[in-house]
Design an enzyme around this catalytic site. Structure first.
Site, PDB file in Angstrom:
ATOM      1  N   GLU A   1     -51.022  -2.997  31.373  1.00 12.83           N
ATOM      2  CA  GLU A   1     -51.009  -1.994  30.136  1.00 12.83           C
ATOM      3  C   GLU A   1     -51.601  -1.202  30.841  1.00 12.83           C
ATOM      4  O   GLU A   1     -51.540  -1.157  32.119  1.00 12.83           O
ATOM      5  CB  GLU A   1     -51.924  -2.157  28.972  1.00 12.83           C
ATOM      6  CG  GLU A   1     -51.742  -3.220  27.871  1.00 12.83           C
ATOM      7  CD  GLU A   1     -52.611  -3.810  26.919  1.00 12.83           C
ATOM      8  OE1 GLU A   1     -52.162  -4.007  26.233  1.00 12.83           O
ATOM      9  OE2 GLU A   1     -53.591  -4.055  26.946  1.00 12.83           O
TER      10      GLU A   1
ATOM     11  N   CYS B   1     -53.615   6.479  33.459  1.00 13.69           N
ATOM     12  CA  CYS B   1     -55.011   5.334  34.327  1.00 13.69           C
ATOM     13  C   CYS B   1     -54.218   3.928  33.848  1.00 13.69           C
ATOM     14  O   CYS B   1     -53.051   3.095  33.047  1.00 13.69           O
ATOM     15  CB  CYS B   1     -56.010   4.841  32.777  1.00 13.69           C
ATOM     16  SG  CYS B   1     -56.643   3.244  33.131  1.00 13.69           S
TER      17      CYS B   1
ATOM     18  N   CYS C   1     -56.894 -10.369  35.737  1.00 10.69           N
ATOM     19  CA  CYS C   1     -58.077  -9.438  37.220  1.00 10.69           C
ATOM     20  C   CYS C   1     -58.580 -11.169  37.683  1.00 10.69           C
ATOM     21  O   CYS C   1     -59.311 -11.801  36.863  1.00 10.69           O
ATOM     22  CB  CYS C   1     -59.226  -8.383  36.899  1.00 10.69           C
ATOM     23  SG  CYS C   1     -60.161  -8.408  38.256  1.00 10.69           S
TER      24      CYS C   1
ATOM     25  N   CYS D   1     -66.355  -9.739  35.261  1.00  9.21           N
ATOM     26  CA  CYS D   1     -67.713  -8.193  34.636  1.00  9.21           C
ATOM     27  C   CYS D   1     -67.615  -9.245  33.836  1.00  9.21           C
ATOM     28  O   CYS D   1     -66.589  -8.776  32.719  1.00  9.21           O
ATOM     29  CB  CYS D   1     -67.073  -7.181  35.328  1.00  9.21           C
ATOM     30  SG  CYS D   1     -66.690  -6.329  37.132  1.00  9.21           S
TER      31      CYS D   1
ATOM     32  N   CYS E   1     -66.399  -6.888  30.942  1.00  4.11           N
ATOM     33  CA  CYS E   1     -64.649  -6.324  31.085  1.00  4.11           C
ATOM     34  C   CYS E   1     -63.534  -7.642  30.186  1.00  4.11           C
ATOM     35  O   CYS E   1     -63.895  -8.311  30.595  1.00  4.11           O
ATOM     36  CB  CYS E   1     -64.919  -6.041  32.464  1.00  4.11           C
ATOM     37  SG  CYS E   1     -62.512  -5.345  32.431  1.00  4.11           S
TER      38      CYS E   1
ATOM     39  N   CYS F   1     -61.742   2.199  28.423  1.00  6.55           N
ATOM     40  CA  CYS F   1     -62.368   1.209  30.108  1.00  6.55           C
ATOM     41  C   CYS F   1     -62.594   0.375  29.515  1.00  6.55           C
ATOM     42  O   CYS F   1     -62.833  -0.318  28.404  1.00  6.55           O
ATOM     43  CB  CYS F   1     -63.653   2.453  30.234  1.00  6.55           C
ATOM     44  SG  CYS F   1     -63.099   3.886  31.145  1.00  6.55           S
TER      45      CYS F   1
HETATM   46  N1  SAH Z   1     -61.865  -3.601  38.898  1.00  6.74           N
HETATM   47  C1  SAH Z   1     -61.933  -1.933  38.975  1.00  6.74           C
HETATM   48  C2  SAH Z   1     -60.964  -0.972  38.100  1.00  6.74           C
HETATM   49  C3  SAH Z   1     -61.235  -1.212  36.624  1.00  6.74           C
HETATM   50  S1  SAH Z   1     -61.270   0.632  36.593  1.00  6.74           S
HETATM   51  C4  SAH Z   1     -62.917  -1.680  38.912  1.00  6.74           C
HETATM   52  O1  SAH Z   1     -63.425  -2.426  38.802  1.00  6.74           O
HETATM   53  O2  SAH Z   1     -63.609  -0.065  39.345  1.00  6.74           O
HETATM   54  C5  SAH Z   1     -62.552   0.076  34.609  1.00  6.74           C
HETATM   55  C6  SAH Z   1     -63.757   0.468  34.554  1.00  6.74           C
HETATM   56  O3  SAH Z   1     -64.488   0.198  33.213  1.00  6.74           O
HETATM   57  C7  SAH Z   1     -64.849  -0.016  35.729  1.00  6.74           C
HETATM   58  O4  SAH Z   1     -65.280   0.981  35.983  1.00  6.74           O
HETATM   59  C8  SAH Z   1     -65.083  -0.968  34.772  1.00  6.74           C
HETATM   60  O5  SAH Z   1     -67.226  -1.080  35.234  1.00  6.74           O
HETATM   61  C9  SAH Z   1     -65.566  -0.207  33.328  1.00  6.74           C
HETATM   62  N2  SAH Z   1     -65.495  -0.494  31.951  1.00  6.74           N
HETATM   63  C10 SAH Z   1     -65.706  -2.314  32.441  1.00  6.74           C
HETATM   64  N3  SAH Z   1     -65.611  -2.639  30.552  1.00  6.74           N
HETATM   65  C11 SAH Z   1     -65.980  -1.870  29.761  1.00  6.74           C
HETATM   66  C12 SAH Z   1     -65.958  -1.590  28.753  1.00  6.74           C
HETATM   67  N4  SAH Z   1     -66.126  -2.554  27.992  1.00  6.74           N
HETATM   68  N5  SAH Z   1     -66.939  -0.317  28.654  1.00  6.74           N
HETATM   69  C13 SAH Z   1     -67.223   0.707  29.258  1.00  6.74           C
HETATM   70  N6  SAH Z   1     -66.705   1.067  30.432  1.00  6.74           N
HETATM   71  C14 SAH Z   1     -66.152  -0.687  30.817  1.00  6.74           C
END
Ligand code: SAH
Length: 344
Positions: free
Chosen positions: A92, A105, A112, A116, A119, A337
């Protein structure tokens, strides 16, 4: 014999290909321009080549162009694309419009490999890395949508879609090269941000290579025990290593780092969490981007109260740290995000 992906060839290799067939090297330049600058989807459309040349290319090569399979529009204007790759896998990418900018984005991997806990993408197994052209194509598609729906070109790119860009570093770098050269899209690297969960070795490598784009780190906690609980790979890449890599990054690039940070109730909303963050921010010039939490439907994580977040801001600002707040965009279509999970 399987046909080769023509965009895996460099310009020099394309020129050589034509020479080896008794043709002229500059044909290679022409094709290269079609493939990248004009983002051609087929050999048919390469109108300055003879029909015979186009057919010859067709016999030898394929153009593995992405296809925007489905497009959803949020009520706030955000657009989410489900992008189909040549092997049928889906990633996406998201277009985020504001008053003055359009940001793309983009994804760097299918799924992945990190885990985390907060996420949604982490729940998809990592299937494979994206090729440089597949990253490039996402940008081109969003640039076209930006011109079509918002009457302006794309202005910024963030590598904050699916995947961990630094676990697919060579391809991400090649894509950025194509995006920034005049032979590609000619965008300034200063308008590009690579976001990482924090892979210290790769941050150092990037710094040594003198990259010109911005770096964002998904920090979420500056205390190892807390961070490991929510981002388990932190056990392998602990904060001390991340800190060293970030200091190195700043020494080499002189570029301020952005820390992405969500404040969750009962996880990182204590005084010691804020204090640890303040201390971490002192290691290298940085700013904190407080991100609104986008629930991913199991209720394990709750965003901290407005008051707790305001308190975070006040303490950070009192310590001279710049803080910005990132409001969610495209939540209603699961485009915010951490919500990218190929639901549709
Ligand atoms: N793997 C990379 C790129 C993904 S960026 C990274 O971790 O930076 C996606 C961003 O959204 C990251 O900052 C991640 O921490 C954040 N993120 C992930 N899940 C989220 C959620 N449920 N709500 C808000 N931010 C989230």
């Amino acid at each position: 014999m399987a046909k080769k992906d023509i965009r895996a060839l460099t310009k020099a290799q394309l020129r050589e290909f034509f020479v080896s067939r008794g043709d002229q090297a500059f044909r290679g330049n022409q094709v290269y321009e079609w493939l990248w600058q004009k983002s051609a989807h087929s050999f048919d459309g390469m109108t300055n080549l003879t029909k015979a040349t186009r057919e010859m290319l067709e016999q030898h090569f394929v153009i593995n162009h992405i296809q925007v399979d489905a497009m959803q529009r949020s009520k706030d204007g955000t657009i989410k694309n489900a992008v189909k790759l040549h092997d049928g896998l889906i990633v996406e990418s998201v277009l985020i419009p504001t008053e003055t900018r359009t940001t793309a984005c983009v994804s760097s991997q299918v799924g992945c490999s990190l885990d985390c806990k907060f996420c949604a993408t982490a729940r998809l197994k990592r299937m494979r890395n994206l090729n440089p052209d597949e990253i490039y194509d996402q940008v081109v598609a969003i640039d076209r949508q930006s011109r079509l729906y918002f009457d302006r070109p794309l202005s910024n790119i963030v590598f904050m879609g699916m995947g961990e860009p630094l676990m697919n570093y060579p391809n991400v770098l090649k894509a950025i090269d194509k995006i920034t050269t005049e032979e590609g899209l000619g965008m300034s690297p200063r308008r590009i941000t690579v976001s990482t969960s924090g892979v210290p070795k790769m941050i150092k490598k990037m710094a040594d290579e003198g990259v010109k784009f911005n770096l964002a780190v998904s920090l979420h906690s500056a205390i190892d025990t807390v961070r490991t609980q929510i981002m388990p790979f932190n056990a392998t890449f602990p904060l001390a290593d991340l800190r060293d890599a970030l200091i190195h990054w700043y020494q080499k690039t002189r570029k301020r780092i952005t820390y992405e940070y969500v404040v969750w109730q009962g996880i990182n909303d204590r005084r010691e969490d804020i204090e640890a963050l303040v201390k971490f921010c002192r290691f290298a010039p940085s700013k904190v981007n407080l991100i609104e939490y986008n629930p991913i439907d199991d209720g394990q994580f709750q965003q901290a109260s407005e008051e707790a977040i305001r308190h975070y801001m006040q303490v950070l600002e009192a310590n001279g740290i710049t803080v910005t707040i990132r409001r969610s965009r495209g939540k209603d279509i699961d485009a915010a995000c951490g919500q990218l999970a190929n639901k549709t």
